[in-house]
Design an enzyme around this catalytic site. Structure first.
Site, PDB file in Angstrom:
ATOM      1  N   ASN A 153     -10.573  -2.428  -6.142  1.00 57.96           N
ATOM      2  CA  ASN A 153      -9.894  -1.691  -6.738  1.00 57.96           C
ATOM      3  C   ASN A 153     -10.556  -1.388  -8.131  1.00 57.96           C
ATOM      4  O   ASN A 153     -10.180  -0.478  -9.019  1.00 57.96           O
ATOM      5  CB  ASN A 153      -8.570  -2.034  -7.169  1.00 57.96           C
ATOM      6  CG  ASN A 153      -7.634  -1.987  -5.799  1.00 57.96           C
ATOM      7  OD1 ASN A 153      -6.695  -2.931  -5.529  1.00 57.96           O
ATOM      8  ND2 ASN A 153      -7.864  -0.996  -5.045  1.00 57.96           N
ATOM      9  N   ASP A 183       0.787  -1.349  -0.122  1.00 57.89           N
ATOM     10  CA  ASP A 183       0.177  -0.020   0.053  1.00 57.89           C
ATOM     11  C   ASP A 183       0.972   1.300  -0.149  1.00 57.89           C
ATOM     12  O   ASP A 183       2.081   1.272   0.480  1.00 57.89           O
ATOM     13  CB  ASP A 183      -0.646  -0.166   1.160  1.00 57.89           C
ATOM     14  CG  ASP A 183      -2.055   0.885   1.046  1.00 57.89           C
ATOM     15  OD1 ASP A 183      -2.136   1.486  -0.039  1.00 57.89           O
ATOM     16  OD2 ASP A 183      -2.673   1.232   2.119  1.00 57.89           O
TER      17      ASP A 183
HETATM   18  C1  FPP Z   1      -1.683   0.199  -3.437  1.00 53.21           C
HETATM   19  O1  FPP Z   1      -1.309   1.176  -3.571  1.00 53.21           O
HETATM   20  C2  FPP Z   1      -1.230  -0.696  -4.620  1.00 53.21           C
HETATM   21  C3  FPP Z   1      -1.992  -1.270  -5.619  1.00 53.21           C
HETATM   22  C4  FPP Z   1      -3.558  -1.331  -5.620  1.00 53.21           C
HETATM   23  C5  FPP Z   1      -1.112  -1.874  -6.766  1.00 53.21           C
HETATM   24  C6  FPP Z   1       0.181  -2.635  -6.377  1.00 53.21           C
HETATM   25  C7  FPP Z   1       0.580  -3.170  -7.624  1.00 53.21           C
HETATM   26  C8  FPP Z   1       1.983  -2.901  -8.030  1.00 53.21           C
HETATM   27  C9  FPP Z   1       2.930  -2.739  -6.796  1.00 53.21           C
HETATM   28  C10 FPP Z   1       2.169  -3.373  -9.501  1.00 53.21           C
HETATM   29  C11 FPP Z   1       2.909  -4.487  -9.873  1.00 53.21           C
HETATM   30  C12 FPP Z   1       2.609  -5.545  -9.049  1.00 53.21           C
HETATM   31  C13 FPP Z   1       2.821  -6.867  -9.474  1.00 53.21           C
HETATM   32  C14 FPP Z   1       2.613  -7.999  -8.515  1.00 53.21           C
HETATM   33  C15 FPP Z   1       3.562  -6.945 -10.489  1.00 53.21           C
HETATM   34  P1  FPP Z   1      -2.487   2.680  -3.646  1.00 53.21           P
HETATM   35  O2  FPP Z   1      -2.537   2.766  -4.989  1.00 53.21           O
HETATM   36  O3  FPP Z   1      -3.537   2.055  -2.731  1.00 53.21           O
HETATM   37  O4  FPP Z   1      -1.715   3.864  -2.924  1.00 53.21           O
HETATM   38  P2  FPP Z   1      -2.434   4.873  -1.865  1.00 53.21           P
HETATM   39  O5  FPP Z   1      -3.005   4.360  -0.785  1.00 53.21           O
HETATM   40  O6  FPP Z   1      -1.285   5.648  -1.473  1.00 53.21           O
HETATM   41  O7  FPP Z   1      -3.323   5.717  -2.916  1.00 53.21           O
END
Ligand code: FPP
Length: 247
Positions: free
Chosen positions: A69, A21
């Site tokens: 998501n 996250d």
């Molecule tokens: C959460 O941060 C992250 C995600 C919803 C996506 C995670 C994906 C990756 C790291 C990309 C690639 C993954 C793989 C396994 C190849 P957020 O967007 O919720 O951040 P925020 O809470 O700061 O808005």
């Protein structure tokens, strides 16, 4: 000296699960678009996978995309799916070179066709690898997983294959996505949020939870070692008393 030396290899968690996250906030702090954070999150994925394999952790589950998501802006979803396809495509050879099996849990058929195809291809190409299993939770909802399990058990009862009196925890375990994966001993969530967010609800009944303020793109091997050492210093009582556990 790396704090890696302080890890007791005899007491390693067999399965680590991570809620990655903070990508969006990491990007925003730098004045960039959210997808910049996701792109930089891939390095942390690589580092953690490598660190777990090197240590001898057998299963690593990464929460990459929840069913919730899907409610994000369309362009962010599209960019994330493209990133997934390109990362899986690029990393399949590295997974094979390192004897790592890729698998996935979630409503995989709801993924865009190209993403589903690339994922299935990588799962197939790595299926005989033995050193570690990397599990991607994609379009994953733990409540949906449990509902699906209940539906299957209901059908089996209707068809007379199961007597309701014989339903046990194992009956449910057999029906969830992780039926062939042990429960995680350690869950890590980055970015300072203290929530489970519909992740592995059944499987985490006795999981040790580790929360860190670090945003996912900044999470690396050393902090993974910190989390493992923290876990190793906990007393896991499973409802018993401290004296019982010590004896
Ligand atoms: C959460 O941060 C992250 C995600 C919803 C996506 C995670 C994906 C990756 C790291 C990309 C690639 C993954 C793989 C396994 C190849 P957020 O967007 O919720 O951040 P925020 O809470 O700061 O808005």
């Amino acid at each position: 000296m790396s704090i890696k030396e302080n890890i007791n290899l005899e007491k390693l968690p067999v399965h680590i699960a991570i809620i990655m996250d903070g990508n969006g906030r990491w990007a925003k702090k730098k004045g960039e678009m959210r997808i910049f954070g996701h792109k930089n999150g891939v390095k942390a994925v690589r580092d953690c996978t490598e660190a777990c394999a090197e240590l001898g952790v057998k299963f690593l589950t990464l929460y990459a995309f929840s069913t919730e998501n899907w409610n994000r802006p369309k362009f962010e979803i599209n960019a994330l799916m493209e990133l997934l396809v390109s990362t899986i495509n690029k990393e399949t050879k590295t997974l094979n070179d390192n004897d790592i099996r890729l698998t996935a849990i979630g409503d995989l058929e709801s993924l865009p066709k190209s993403c589903y195809r690339e994922l299935m291809n990588a799962i197939d190409k790595t299926k005989n690898n033995k050193r570690m299993t990397l599990v991607l939770a994609l379009s994953y909802s733990s409540r949906t997983e449990i509902v699906e399990a209940v539906k299957n058990i209901g059908e089996a009862v209707k068809e007379g294959k199961i007597d309701p009196k014989d339903i046990t925890e194992q009956t449910i375990i057999d029906q969830i996505y992780t039926s062939d994966i042990p429960d995680p001993e350690l869950l890590i969530r980055t970015s300072g949020e203290h929530r489970i967010s519909n992740f592995l609800l059944w499987q985490m009944a006795y999981t040790e939870l580790y929360f860190t303020e670090t945003l996912w793109p900044d999470f690396g091997k050393e902090e993974l070692y910190d989390a493992i050492i923290d876990y190793q210093n906990r007393e896991r009582r499973f409802g018993m008393t401290s004296e019982q556990v010590k004896n």
